[in-house]
Design a protein around this motif. Structure first.
Motif, PDB file in Angstrom:
ATOM      1  N   ALA A 232       0.838  -1.198   0.000  1.00  0.00           N
ATOM      2  CA  ALA A 232       0.000   0.000   0.000  1.00  0.00           C
ATOM      3  C   ALA A 232       0.875   1.251   0.000  1.00  0.00           C
ATOM      4  CB  ALA A 232      -0.915  -0.004   1.228  1.00  0.00           C
ATOM      5  N   HIS A 233       0.205   2.400  -0.076  1.00  0.00           N
ATOM      6  CA  HIS A 233       0.937   3.666  -0.073  1.00  0.00           C
ATOM      7  C   HIS A 233       1.598   3.919   1.285  1.00  0.00           C
ATOM      8  CE1 HIS A 233      -1.672   5.245  -3.589  1.00  0.00           C
ATOM      9  NE2 HIS A 233      -0.495   4.855  -4.027  1.00  0.00           N
ATOM     10  N   GLN A 234       2.709   4.633   1.245  1.00  0.00           N
ATOM     11  CA  GLN A 234       3.457   4.980   2.455  1.00  0.00           C
ATOM     12  C   GLN A 234       3.788   6.466   2.428  1.00  0.00           C
ATOM     13  OE1 GLN A 234       6.851   2.321   2.522  1.00  0.00           O
ATOM     14  NE2 GLN A 234       5.564   0.508   2.288  1.00  0.00           N
ATOM     15  N   LEU A 235       4.204   6.994   3.583  1.00  0.00           N
ATOM     16  CA  LEU A 235       4.527   8.413   3.716  1.00  0.00           C
ATOM     17  C   LEU A 235       6.027   8.630   3.797  1.00  0.00           C
ATOM     18  CD1 LEU A 235       1.876   9.489   6.387  1.00  0.00           C
ATOM     19  CD2 LEU A 235       1.766   9.830   3.905  1.00  0.00           C
ATOM     20  N   CYS A 236       6.428   9.855   3.550  1.00  0.00           N
ATOM     21  CA  CYS A 236       7.823  10.255   3.702  1.00  0.00           C
ATOM     22  C   CYS A 236       8.236  10.074   5.168  1.00  0.00           C
ATOM     23  CB  CYS A 236       7.981  11.712   3.287  1.00  0.00           C
ATOM     24  SG  CYS A 236       9.603  12.416   3.634  1.00  0.00           S
ATOM     25  N   PRO A 237       9.339   9.365   5.445  1.00  0.00           N
ATOM     26  CA  PRO A 237       9.735   9.125   6.831  1.00  0.00           C
ATOM     27  C   PRO A 237      10.370  10.321   7.517  1.00  0.00           C
ATOM     28  CG  PRO A 237      11.292   8.101   5.339  1.00  0.00           C
ATOM     29  CD  PRO A 237      10.183   8.647   4.488  1.00  0.00           C
ATOM     30  N   GLY A 238      10.769  11.342   6.756  1.00  0.00           N
ATOM     31  CA  GLY A 238      11.371  12.506   7.393  1.00  0.00           C
ATOM     32  C   GLY A 238      12.052  13.391   6.363  1.00  0.00           C
ATOM     33  N   ALA A 239      12.111  14.675   6.684  1.00  0.00           N
ATOM     34  CA  ALA A 239      12.693  15.642   5.757  1.00  0.00           C
ATOM     35  C   ALA A 239      14.128  15.267   5.398  1.00  0.00           C
ATOM     36  CB  ALA A 239      12.654  17.034   6.370  1.00  0.00           C
ATOM     37  N   GLY A 240      14.431  15.320   4.104  1.00  0.00           N
ATOM     38  CA  GLY A 240      15.763  15.035   3.627  1.00  0.00           C
ATOM     39  C   GLY A 240      16.072  13.570   3.436  1.00  0.00           C
ATOM     40  N   GLN A 241      15.172  12.686   3.823  1.00  0.00           N
ATOM     41  CA  GLN A 241      15.410  11.264   3.650  1.00  0.00           C
ATOM     42  C   GLN A 241      14.875  10.796   2.300  1.00  0.00           C
ATOM     43  OE1 GLN A 241      14.580   8.680   7.009  1.00  0.00           O
ATOM     44  NE2 GLN A 241      14.311  10.445   8.370  1.00  0.00           N
ATOM     45  N   PRO A 242      15.393   9.688   1.784  1.00  0.00           N
ATOM     46  CA  PRO A 242      14.870   9.167   0.522  1.00  0.00           C
ATOM     47  C   PRO A 242      13.399   8.787   0.655  1.00  0.00           C
ATOM     48  CG  PRO A 242      16.982   8.165   1.056  1.00  0.00           C
ATOM     49  CD  PRO A 242      16.545   8.908   2.273  1.00  0.00           C
ATOM     50  N   ALA A 243      12.644   9.048  -0.378  1.00  0.00           N
ATOM     51  CA  ALA A 243      11.225   8.688  -0.381  1.00  0.00           C
ATOM     52  C   ALA A 243      11.073   7.185  -0.579  1.00  0.00           C
ATOM     53  CB  ALA A 243      10.499   9.440  -1.492  1.00  0.00           C
ATOM     54  N   PRO A 244      10.217   6.522   0.170  1.00  0.00           N
ATOM     55  CA  PRO A 244       9.940   5.109  -0.101  1.00  0.00           C
ATOM     56  C   PRO A 244       9.322   4.965  -1.488  1.00  0.00           C
ATOM     57  CG  PRO A 244       9.063   5.794   2.034  1.00  0.00           C
ATOM     58  CD  PRO A 244       9.446   7.033   1.306  1.00  0.00           C
ATOM     59  N   GLY A 271       8.273   3.467   4.516  1.00  0.00           N
ATOM     60  CA  GLY A 271       7.816   4.647   5.228  1.00  0.00           C
ATOM     61  C   GLY A 271       6.585   4.272   6.031  1.00  0.00           C
ATOM     62  N   GLN A 272       6.051   5.223   6.754  1.00  0.00           N
ATOM     63  CA  GLN A 272       4.852   4.960   7.536  1.00  0.00           C
ATOM     64  C   GLN A 272       3.634   4.885   6.621  1.00  0.00           C
ATOM     65  OE1 GLN A 272       4.614   8.055  10.472  1.00  0.00           O
ATOM     66  NE2 GLN A 272       6.148   7.114  11.803  1.00  0.00           N
ATOM     67  N   LEU A 273       2.693   4.018   7.001  1.00  0.00           N
ATOM     68  CA  LEU A 273       1.433   3.979   6.272  1.00  0.00           C
ATOM     69  C   LEU A 273       0.710   5.295   6.480  1.00  0.00           C
ATOM     70  CD1 LEU A 273       0.200   0.340   7.034  1.00  0.00           C
ATOM     71  CD2 LEU A 273       1.344   1.187   4.976  1.00  0.00           C
ATOM     72  N   GLY A 274       0.132   5.833   5.425  1.00  0.00           N
ATOM     73  CA  GLY A 274      -0.520   7.133   5.500  1.00  0.00           C
ATOM     74  C   GLY A 274      -2.023   7.032   5.503  1.00  0.00           C
ATOM     75  N   LYS A 275      -2.655   8.117   5.887  1.00  0.00           N
ATOM     76  CA  LYS A 275      -4.114   8.148   5.915  1.00  0.00           C
ATOM     77  C   LYS A 275      -4.697   8.074   4.503  1.00  0.00           C
ATOM     78  CE  LYS A 275      -4.220  13.221   5.932  1.00  0.00           C
ATOM     79  NZ  LYS A 275      -4.675  14.422   6.678  1.00  0.00           N
ATOM     80  N   TYR A 276      -3.859   8.360   3.508  1.00  0.00           N
ATOM     81  CA  TYR A 276      -4.351   8.317   2.126  1.00  0.00           C
ATOM     82  C   TYR A 276      -3.839   7.078   1.405  1.00  0.00           C
ATOM     83  CZ  TYR A 276       0.334  10.280   1.357  1.00  0.00           C
ATOM     84  OH  TYR A 276       1.690  10.495   1.352  1.00  0.00           O
ATOM     85  N   ASP A 277      -3.585   5.982   2.175  1.00  0.00           N
ATOM     86  CA  ASP A 277      -2.937   4.797   1.599  1.00  0.00           C
ATOM     87  C   ASP A 277      -3.446   4.435   0.215  1.00  0.00           C
ATOM     88  OD1 ASP A 277      -2.419   2.885   4.676  1.00  0.00           O
ATOM     89  OD2 ASP A 277      -1.380   4.600   3.808  1.00  0.00           O
ATOM     90  N   ASP A 278      -4.743   4.169   0.098  1.00  0.00           N
ATOM     91  CA  ASP A 278      -5.297   3.801  -1.202  1.00  0.00           C
ATOM     92  C   ASP A 278      -6.519   4.642  -1.519  1.00  0.00           C
ATOM     93  OD1 ASP A 278      -3.620   1.714  -2.302  1.00  0.00           O
ATOM     94  OD2 ASP A 278      -4.222   0.528  -0.581  1.00  0.00           O
ATOM     95  N   SER A 279      -6.643   5.812  -0.902  1.00  0.00           N
ATOM     96  CA  SER A 279      -7.794   6.661  -1.200  1.00  0.00           C
ATOM     97  C   SER A 279      -7.662   7.307  -2.575  1.00  0.00           C
ATOM     98  CB  SER A 279      -7.931   7.754  -0.124  1.00  0.00           C
ATOM     99  OG  SER A 279      -6.779   8.579  -0.122  1.00  0.00           O
ATOM    100  N   ILE A 280      -6.419   7.421  -3.068  1.00  0.00           N
ATOM    101  CA  ILE A 280      -6.178   7.957  -4.401  1.00  0.00           C
ATOM    102  C   ILE A 280      -5.470   6.867  -5.188  1.00  0.00           C
ATOM    103  CG2 ILE A 280      -5.089   9.784  -5.771  1.00  0.00           C
ATOM    104  CD1 ILE A 280      -5.174  11.555  -3.313  1.00  0.00           C
ATOM    105  N   PRO A 281      -6.089   6.283  -6.208  1.00  0.00           N
ATOM    106  CA  PRO A 281      -5.466   5.165  -6.891  1.00  0.00           C
ATOM    107  C   PRO A 281      -4.264   5.566  -7.701  1.00  0.00           C
ATOM    108  CG  PRO A 281      -7.456   5.804  -8.047  1.00  0.00           C
ATOM    109  CD  PRO A 281      -7.422   6.613  -6.766  1.00  0.00           C
TER     110      PRO A 281
END
Length: 283
Positions: A232-244, A271-281
């Motif tokens: 599923a979709h994931q979030l950015c783990p922190g500023a300046g870090q590589p995006a998952p 990265g962390q699972l986000g609130k928009y994991d699969d809300s936007i395909p």
């Protein structure tokens, strides 16, 4: 002197004059002919420079274009340009399935085998089919790709062969047809066993991505295939870090830096699972 002697003397004088005249004409003719034959053209004609002597040609003279390619290392003839990929907003919604890997290679050393096809929508022009297939296979088989963890293997198959998913290159409006709600003609998606890649993103990338177009294309393939593999979709783990790779990098990096791969440093990068994991395909 009597009349008879006078006639003889006159005849003798006339014969001598005739011989001298004929000889003179002969000399003039010979000299004139010699002048006409031997006189060369002026070496300073045509702009005042002597012409170069023409060497004997043992082979026919090639046209200039042929001479440029006949071992002339100084030729400035440009290489044949690679055709650009072009597409309409809406294609034919009919697809050409590309030939499978001619060597029937399985990509990866262990894990579940996923057989896939690559399909290109009618109306999209300029794609080199062999290069596209090689790019996808190399992306799956990269040291930091989906095969790195030993969980998945891939094999490209051709038309009519059973497959686990189809990697589809579609026009923007056809993207909306396949991806369901939230039409945007912009993003890509995965619906069932269809991994749908928007050709507009493949050609143009996205603004402010911060990496080369090749890296964005690797991200497209890995992200949408990741959905087919169950991620599923994931979030950015922190500023300046590589995006998952499962972050929706098409919609923004949110402080992260572009990263196209599921693995990093030998481990699955999350990265962390986000609130928009699969809300936007789309991604």
């Amino acid at each position: 002197m009597d009349a008879r002697q006078g006639v003889v003397k006159e005849r003798t004088r006339m014969r001598r004059w005739t011989v001298v005249r004929i000889a003179g004409l002969a000399v003039v003719a010979v000299v004139g002919a010699g002048v006409l034959y031997q006189l060369p053209a002026s070496p300073f004609e045509r702009g005042g420079r002597p012409e170069r002597p023409v060497a004997h040609q043992s082979q026919p003279v090639l046209p200039k274009a042929a001479q440029a390619s006949n071992g002339d290392q100084s030729s400035t003839t440009p290489e044949r340009p690679v055709p650009a990929i072009t597409y309409p907003q809406r294609g034919t919604v009919h697809f050409t399935v590309l030939p499978g890997d001619p060597d029937h290679r399985v990509i990866g050393r262990a894990g579940r085998l996923f057989k896939f096809q690559i399909a290109v929508e009618g109306g999209i022009k300029g794609i080199d089919q062999a290069e596209l297939s090689a790019f996808v296979r190399a992306t799956y088989g990269a040291p930091q790709g989906w095969t790195a963890g030993g969980k998945f293997r891939f094999e490209q198959v051709g038309p009519g062969e059973p497959s686990d998913f189809q990697l589809m290159f579609v026009t923007p409006e056809t993207r909306d047809t396949y991806c369901g709600y939230a039409p945007d003609r912009y993003t890509s998606c995965r619906i069932g066993d269809r991994v749908v890649l928007n050709i507009a993103r493949w050609v143009h990338g996205v603004p402010n991505y911060g990496a080369a177009l090749e890296a964005y294309r690797q991200y497209m393939v890995n992200h949408e295939t990741g959905h087919r593999l169950g991620y599923a979709h994931q979030l950015c783990p922190g500023a300046g870090q590589p995006a998952p790779v499962m972050q929706q990098q098409t919609l923004g990096l949110h402080g992260c830096t572009a990263y196209a791969w599921p693995y990093r440093g030998g481990s699955l990068y999350r990265g962390q699972l986000g609130k928009y994991d699969d809300s936007i395909p789309g991604t």
